[in-house]
Each structure stands twice: as C-alpha cells, then as structure tokens.
Design an enzyme around this catalytic site. Structure first.
Site, PDB file in Angstrom:
ATOM      1  N   ASP A   1       0.807  -1.216   0.000  1.00 53.87           N
ATOM      2  CA  ASP A   1       0.000   0.000   0.000  1.00 53.87           C
ATOM      3  C   ASP A   1       0.840   1.266   0.000  1.00 53.87           C
ATOM      4  OD1 ASP A   1      -2.627  -0.798  -0.063  1.00 53.87           O
ATOM      5  OD2 ASP A   1      -2.743  -1.165   2.086  1.00 53.87           O
TER       6      ASP A   1
HETATM    7  C1  BGC Z   1       0.335   1.230   6.202  1.00 55.00           C
HETATM    8  C2  BGC Z   1      -0.057   0.012   5.427  1.00 55.00           C
HETATM    9  C3  BGC Z   1      -1.538  -0.090   5.351  1.00 55.00           C
HETATM   10  C4  BGC Z   1      -2.142   1.192   4.844  1.00 55.00           C
HETATM   11  C5  BGC Z   1      -3.633   1.110   4.897  1.00 55.00           C
HETATM   12  C6  BGC Z   1      -0.318   2.448   5.633  1.00 55.00           C
HETATM   13  O1  BGC Z   1      -0.003   3.564   6.407  1.00 55.00           O
HETATM   14  O2  BGC Z   1       1.721   1.387   6.224  1.00 55.00           O
HETATM   15  O3  BGC Z   1       0.478  -1.143   6.045  1.00 55.00           O
HETATM   16  O4  BGC Z   1      -1.924  -1.143   4.534  1.00 55.00           O
HETATM   17  O5  BGC Z   1      -1.707   2.289   5.597  1.00 55.00           O
HETATM   18  O6  BGC Z   1      -4.291   2.230   4.506  1.00 55.00           O
HETATM   19  C1  NOJ Z   2      -1.696  -3.784   5.442  1.00 54.94           C
HETATM   20  C2  NOJ Z   2      -2.888  -3.862   4.562  1.00 54.94           C
HETATM   21  O1  NOJ Z   2      -3.986  -4.338   5.295  1.00 54.94           O
HETATM   22  C3  NOJ Z   2      -2.650  -4.748   3.385  1.00 54.94           C
HETATM   23  O2  NOJ Z   2      -3.747  -4.695   2.525  1.00 54.94           O
HETATM   24  C4  NOJ Z   2      -1.391  -4.352   2.691  1.00 54.94           C
HETATM   25  O3  NOJ Z   2      -1.211  -5.233   1.643  1.00 54.94           O
HETATM   26  C5  NOJ Z   2      -0.212  -4.351   3.629  1.00 54.94           C
HETATM   27  N1  NOJ Z   2      -0.496  -3.493   4.726  1.00 54.94           N
HETATM   28  C6  NOJ Z   2       1.071  -3.919   2.962  1.00 54.94           C
HETATM   29  O4  NOJ Z   2       1.080  -2.570   2.682  1.00 54.94           O
END
Ligand code: BGC
Ligand code: NOJ
Length: 811
Positions: free
Chosen positions: A483
């Site tokens: 993400d």
């Molecule tokens: C995090 C990710 C997460 C995303 C969700 C980010 O700030 O680092 O792990 O999946 O937010 O919106």
């Molecule tokens: C957490 C999110 O829930 C997931 O969808 C994502 O793939 C991972 N973070 C990695 O960014």
C-alpha cells in the site's frame, strides 16, 4: 523474559504478570457480537461493525495505555482492588489471566479473597457473558462491596470521539431491577439498545460517569468506590455508564458466583416500545434468562469449547516440535478465524473506525480459514465479489454492516482483482463445491448487472491484461499489495492521503513486478479451474496472456541477480542494483519465485540467494534493502517511514511466507523452515520483552535490521501474516494441499526431520498421514501407501465415506 506460559492442553496462554510489555489481548465472539479484551480486562464490545455499532467506549492511545473496559472494583474493608490488577492497580497476592479460544478468565487474589472473572460470548448470542466467582479463602467472614463498571459508547465510534457538542446532551438510560439499559438515540432513528445485567438483587447503581468517578478522577480512583457507596445516578446526557453495586458476605471457605450479561437488542419499529418512552425489554430479558444461572453459563462455555474442539480437529500435526504443534494446532488457526471475522478493522492497533473489510485482505484471510467453516467462507466470497466493478476493478474496502463498497477509499489498487481467484479456488479445492461459480453475483452491489462468479474471476484476470504498461507488465495503479509504494501519488501535501491520492496517473508508466508474479500464479490457477470445468476456450485464451507475462518478466523484470520490484512513473527501475536505496525488494522476488518464472534458467535460486544475502536478518526477512533514508516523492509512503519500520525495510511478516514458498518451489526445505521459525511467535516467547506483542499470535511487523530497535513487533492480530503462515506451514512445508480431485501430499521439510504425522479431515473422510523421511531429503515423495496398499500418485483420493484412512508417505 517470559510473562506467562502456554497451556496447550487447555489451549490457553496463561499470563502471570499483569504488566506485560504491551496489553496482550484476546477476542470474544466469532459471528455477530464481538469483544476485545486485554489481560487486564480492558477493551470494548460491538455488534458486527466496530465503527457503526460500538457498544462500549474505549480510548485508544491513552495515558495510561488500555483505558476503558469492563471492570470490577472490590472493596474489602478499606482496600479496593480489581481482579485484573487494573484499573485499581492495587498490588495483588496472585494474578493470572488465561486467554483461551474466544474466552478469557482473569483471577486476582487479595487478602484471602479470590475474584475470578470469566468472559465469553456464547455461540449465537448477542451478548458478552461474565461470570464472577468470589471465594473467601481466609479464616474470617468477609464483607465485600462489589462495583461493576462499563462505559457506553454512543454507537458510532467515530462520532463518539468527535461530536461532543451533541453527544453530551443525548445520553439516555433506563433502570429496571438489576438491569441497566442504554437507550441513547433509540427514540429517533435507532432500533437498538444495549444493557448490562446481573443475576442478583443489587443495592445500588450508577449510570452517570461523573458521579461514579468524580470529574477529576481516573479509572483507578472512582469516588463511589472510595466512599463505599453507590451514587444512584441516572444519566441525562454527558457520559452514560453502567455500574451495579451489591454487597456480599462470605464465610470462610465460601464461594459465590454472579453472572453479568452485557448485551445488544434490535427491535422492529412496531415493537420498539413497552409504553411511552419505555423501551421494549422482552428480548433483553430472554437473553438474560438464558444465562441466569451458573449451570447455564457453564453449559454455554462447554458448547463453545466443543465448537473449538471441532474446528481444530480438521488439521492437526504431531511433529515432535512442541512450539510448532501449538501454533498449527491451536493459535495460528485461531488467529485465522479472528482475521476472517475482523479483516483489519478492530484491534489494539486498528481503531475500528478507519477500515472496514479489505478486498485483498479478506481474500487472503480465506486461505487460513476456509477449512474451518467453508459455508461462511462461501458467503464471504460472494460478499467480496459483490463489491467488484464491471471492469474487474474493485472497491478496496467495504463496511461489514452494509456490505457496500467504501467510497472514501474507492478502488484503483491493481492487485486487488487477482486475490479473488485465490479466495475462490481455495474454497473449491477445500470443498469441491463448483456450484459457487454459477452464483449470480452483482457488480458494485447492483443486482441488475449481476454475472456469475465465474465471470467475476474472468474479469479479474482481464483487469490485469487490460491495464498493462510499456513493458507489457501490469500497471500498478494506486498501489499493489504494498500500500505504500505509491508511484502515481507525488504528494508534497501532508494533508493528502497516500492511499487515495493520484496526483499524476495519466500516462503513467508505473508497472509492478509483484502483480506480474501474482498474475502468473493465479492466472495459472484460473486456467486450471477453466480446464477443470471444461471451459477449454477460456483456458486457451488465458494461457496466451500468462505466457506473455512470463516472457515479459524474463525480458524486463530480471535485474541480473534478482527480480526488479517495479518501474516508476517515468519508467525508471525500482529494486535494481542501479538504485542507490531500495535495490532489492521481497515481494517481487517472492511472487516471481512462487510463479516458477525462470526456474529452468536458475533465476529463482539466484533471486532467493540474493534475498538471503541482502534481506535476511536475525529477526526475519526485511521488505527492502538498503532502507530508504530520505523521502522520494516518486515512491510515496514507503519512503516516509523511518528505516527499518513498516514498509520501509521492516520485517513485514505477511510477505515472509512468500519467500518460504519460493524456497519450497526449488526444494530448499531447510531454508523455508529457518525463515518460518524466525517470525513464528511461539519461538519468540523467550524474548517477549523485546518482541513486546503477544507470543501466541503473529504481528504484522517486526522492526528490521535498520531500525532503532530491531526485533520489536507491532500490529499484532489483524494481519494477513496469520493466514499466509498457516497456509505455508500446512500446505507447503508440511505439504498437505487440498486440490480439486484430492489431497495432494508434497512436503518440503528440513533434511534432518525424521518425519511427522498429520490428521486431516477432508471432504467427508479423515486422513491419518504419516510422513517418513528416513532418506533425509527435503522434498520428493517416493512412495504412497493408503490403507496398506500402494497408491500410484501423491494425490490422495476423495473417499467421502466418513471413515478414517491411514496413509504412509515415504520421502
Ligand atoms: C500502512 C499500510 C496499510 C495502509 C492502509 C499504511 O499507512 O503502512 O500497512 O496497509 O496504511 O491504509
Ligand atoms: C496492510 C494492509 O492491510 C494490506 O492490505 C497491505 O497489503 C499491507 N499493509 C502492505 O502494505
């Protein structure tokens, strides 16, 4: 250092010191009604949706931490204490918290009195039941004053923490006998209320927070407890609470039990009222009556235990490795159920208001859950697919209460569609239920444009090939699984969300090698499915695209020693030796290895060797290396994190299994197992002080080698790590894989393992599998014996005869 121990027989983790390095929590309920509970009884309760139906109030990120919960205050003479140590924090003579499968019991002992509180949500019940057992182990008569406490939330958890100009005037309660009702907004658009009861006469109560605590007091100094007298307050606005007060006399050796029910009721419009402004309490009373004796409560707990006996009997390993067995047989499966229920919504790191159910997350959660309750997995698949768009793109999230796509975040995450193939094929492989493919499933919840689920998979596949970039590789969109790799975002405004902003996407050349690998893995899976259902034309059409993708990866995705991660907006390489930072990434190397791309040419071996050399460390495999030390506007959020944390070179435990599976593709069982052990929580119990989060569940992230504090974990519970590690250990390392036409056995284990046993219930039969590794190999099945007869393949047939079959596998 440890703060407790595993009691495998009871399937419990027993915490013996209340001051754990972080609150160590558990989840109660597994269908409609849920509670989070910490080892000191903090946490909160909600019905279905942690945002829209929050029943009790909790304060995230408070001082001290873990503020709000269901508390008991016991006044014995001048001493006031709580069985969970908090909130009173009076030094206890003994403390023990047992977190089990959807129940928690917390016992405190002080001055000869033991108070043991058991908390659980009985099956099919919209309530948390609490059994408080008070025992006098002293030689004198004890006269105790008991105050219960919980604070109501005003239903919408976001508004509850925000809209005080309104909230402080809306609160309403009712009190009848020993039941305290919370009915804020019931008069207008709500058809629900909550209640808190006890199965004994009470001598008093409080429903107004300020009266209970005093305006300037904390949870540890309620003025009514100090005074030893309830305030008899009736809340009008401000902050409604529920507190019972009663007195107990216990002779030496005597014990008494009390049952509290904290529940939720919905009434039809025409049944809302008993009389003017008096709520209809019938349903609440029915539930209360179901649990008004200790016997009834004990029976309900026994039923819950049986329910878990059943669920956990489907896959059982006996490996001789205690720490492994307890993860596979108990805790990892349990965590998979929890992630299935909550996706990423409510934990001690997810506030319950930020995120609903994730499209990719929920699909991945299925692979750790589908064997437990396939019917619920089926329903989930349909729910998820219903939020897909006609072109195969998807809402990134949906709200569990409405099951509608979340407009705030929208779509555009180009990996999302492929995960639907994983979820669906996993379900069919487990159950053999191909009929799910014929279900008519809406797009964007609009039934008028419904198509079959099979068609949904087809458009998922097409969404990738309709969105290819200049190298014939998949365009990344807002982000792929990572993400934080926001290649079209270019944000220099701190008020913008990385997840939803695309400041530059027109003409973008940003392509993802992770999606490429993902596409080959699940594209192949889809082709196999097409063939299995006799759709040769579709299989042929798709094969061409998969082949082209493999070729594109080999041509444009190989960096010489490993797979590239991506191309950025301008078409520059990411995850290449040419880069100064972020030369190598885990995701693309995991997925391209899992896809077997370039296996013959030795690419996988090379890539995985590079991972070992550059990404592996004492605590696990970091996401990228070198970590980013400055903000790269063209990369986005990934470079916003300090080095070693989260997506910037943290050990993101979700993706470590992709490397483990990659290792099994080339038969390196020793490597796969080493990686598995490094992040597996039961193996980290001894370093709980460093690790900080619960030793019985996976955390999303462990700080990586570049971090200030390598080895420190965060974000426990709600993470795809749970399902991916379960899937990897059970299907790729132990190698018991459900497949369309049977149970495929293909272990990939350390050479020095002599073997192991697995009991697997599958499609109406029980397989007792004994794997023998006298030849000290990692991989390769040389002989299969079923019920004493040699069998020609490593796919065990579907017996569906209700019987137990013994299987011997010689490696
Ligand atoms: C995090 C990710 C997460 C995303 C969700 C980010 O700030 O680092 O792990 O999946 O937010 O919106
Ligand atoms: C957490 C999110 O829930 C997931 O969808 C994502 O793939 C991972 N973070 C990695 O960014």
């Amino acid at each position: 250092m440890k703060f407790g121990y595993f009691d495998d027989k009871q399937r419990e983790y027993v915490i013996t010191d209340p001051k754990t390095p972080y609150p160590w929590i558990n989840y109660l309920g597994n269908e409609d009604f849920f509670s989070l509970i910490s080892n000191t009884a903090g946490g909160y309760t909600f019905y279905k949706d942690a945002k829209f139906r929050r029943l009790t109030r909790y304060r995230y990120n408070n001082v001290p931490t873990d503020a709000g919960g269901r508390y008991f205050y016991i006044k014995d003479g001048d001493t006031a204490w709580s069985p969970g140590w908090k909130p009173m924090k009076t030094q206890l003579d003994k403390y023990e918290c047992r977190h089990g499968m959807n129940y928690t019991s917390i016992e405190g002992v002080k001055d000869g009195v033991s108070a043991k509180a058991l908390f659980f949500v009985p099956l099919k019940t919209w309530a948390e039941v609490q059994k408080l057992t008070l025992t006098n182990n002293s030689n004198e008569v004890k006269k105790l004053k008991i105050f219960s406490f919980t604070e109501w939330a005003l239903w919408n958890a976001a508004a509850d923490m925000e809209n005080f100009q309104r909230n402080f005037s809306t609160g309403e309660v009712e009190i009848e006998d020993s039941v305290l009702y919370h009915k804020t907004e019931y008069k207008e658009r709500r058809n629900h209320y909550a209640y808190y009861s006890v199965n004994a006469p009470i001598q008093g109560f409080d429903t107004d927070r300020e009266t209970f605590f005093g305006l300037y007091n904390g949870f540890h100094e309620p003025q009514v407890v100090e005074a030893g007298k309830p305030g008899m307050s009736i809340a009008h606005g401000w902050s409604p609470i529920a507190s019972h007060y009663f007195e107990v006399e216990l002779k030496p050796g005597e014990a008494k039990d009390y049952v509290f029910v904290l529940g939720y009721v919905e009434n039809k419009d025409e049944e809302k009222w008993e009389s003017k402004n008096i709520i209809n309490k019938t349903k609440a009373k029915e539930t209360i009556a179901k649990f008004n004796t200790v016997e009834k409560v004990d029976t309900a707990l026994a039923e819950l235990r049986m329910y878990w006996d059943n669920l956990l009997s489907i896959y059982r390993v006996d490996s001789g490795e205690e720490k492994l067995d307890r993860m596979v047989n108990i805790w990892n499966q349990y965590q998979c159920m929890i992630t299935f229920c909550f996706s990423r919504s409510a934990s001690y790191f997810e506030s319950g208001i930020g995120r609903g159910m994730g499209f990719r997350d929920s699909n991945q959660d299925l692979i750790g859950f589908v064997h437990q309750i396939p019917e619920r997995a089926r329903e989930r698949i349909i729910d998820i697919a219903s939020t897909q768009f006609p072109d195969g793109g998807c809402y990134h999230q949906y709200q569990p209460l409405t099951k509608k796509g979340n407009n705030d975040i929208g779509g555009g995450f180009n990996d999302d569609p492929m995960w639907l193939i994983l979820g669906t094929t996993s379900y069919i492989k487990e159950t053999g239920d191909f009929s799910i493919l014929d279900e008519m499933v809406p797009f964007d919840n609009d039934m008028s444009i419904a198509r079959t689920l099979f068609d949904h998979l087809s458009v998922s596949f097409d969404h990738v090939i309709n969105n290819l970039g200049p190298h014939g590789l998949p365009l990344i969109g807002r982000a792929d699984w990572n993400d934080c790799l926001n290649l079209n975002c270019f944000s220099n405004d701190p008020n913008e969300s990385y997840q939803t902003t695309e400041n530059q996407s027109k003409g973008s050349k940003a392509e993802s090698l992770m999606i490429a690998g993902l596409f080959v893995v699940y594209g192949n899976d889809f082709i196999k499915l097409c063939k299995r259902v006799g759709n040769k034309a579709e299989a042929k059409r798709c094969q061409k695209h998969v082949d082209e993708m493999v070729a594109a990866v080999k041509k444009h995705g190989w960096d010489g020693e490993w797979f590239l991660r991506a191309y950025d907006y301008f078409g520059n390489k990411i995850g290449s030796n040419e880069n100064e930072e972020g030369k190598i990434f885990i995701e693309s190397n995991g997925w391209c290895s899992m896809a077997g791309i370039g296996k013959e040419e030795g690419l996988i071996e090379k890539a995985l060797d590079s991972v070992k050399e550059r990404l592996d460390c004492e605590h696990g495999i970091v996401l990228n290396n070198p970590a980013f030390t400055k903000y790269y506007i063209e990369y986005g959020e990934i470079s916003s994190y300090p080095p070693g944390y989260k997506e910037n070179a943290g050990i993101f435990c979700h993706n470590n299994p992709w490397i483990m599976i990659g290792e099994t593709v080339i038969g390196r069982g020793d490597e796969a197992w080493e990686y598995f052990k490094k992040i597996c929580p039961s193996y980290l119990e001894d370093v709980s002080e460093l690790h900080r989060t619960e030793p019985y569940v996976y955390s999303q992230m462990i700080a990586g080698k570049d971090a200030f504090k390598p080895g420190e974990a965060k974000n426990s519970w709600l993470t795809g790590t749970a399902s991916w590690n379960f899937y990897t250990i059970t299907q790729y390392i132990l190698g018991i894989q459900p497949d369309y036409d049977g149970l495929k056995i293909e272990p990939c284990i350390p050479k020095d393992w002599k073997g192991f046993n697995v009991t697997r219930k599958f499609r109406g039969a029980t397989y007792k599998i004994k794997v023998i590794n006298e030849n000290a190999v990692c991989k390769g099945v040389s002989k299969v014996i079923i019920d004493g007869k040699e069998h020609s393949s490593n796919i065990l047939p579907i017996f569906a005869d209700g019987n137990t079959h013994t299987v011997e596998i010689v490696m």
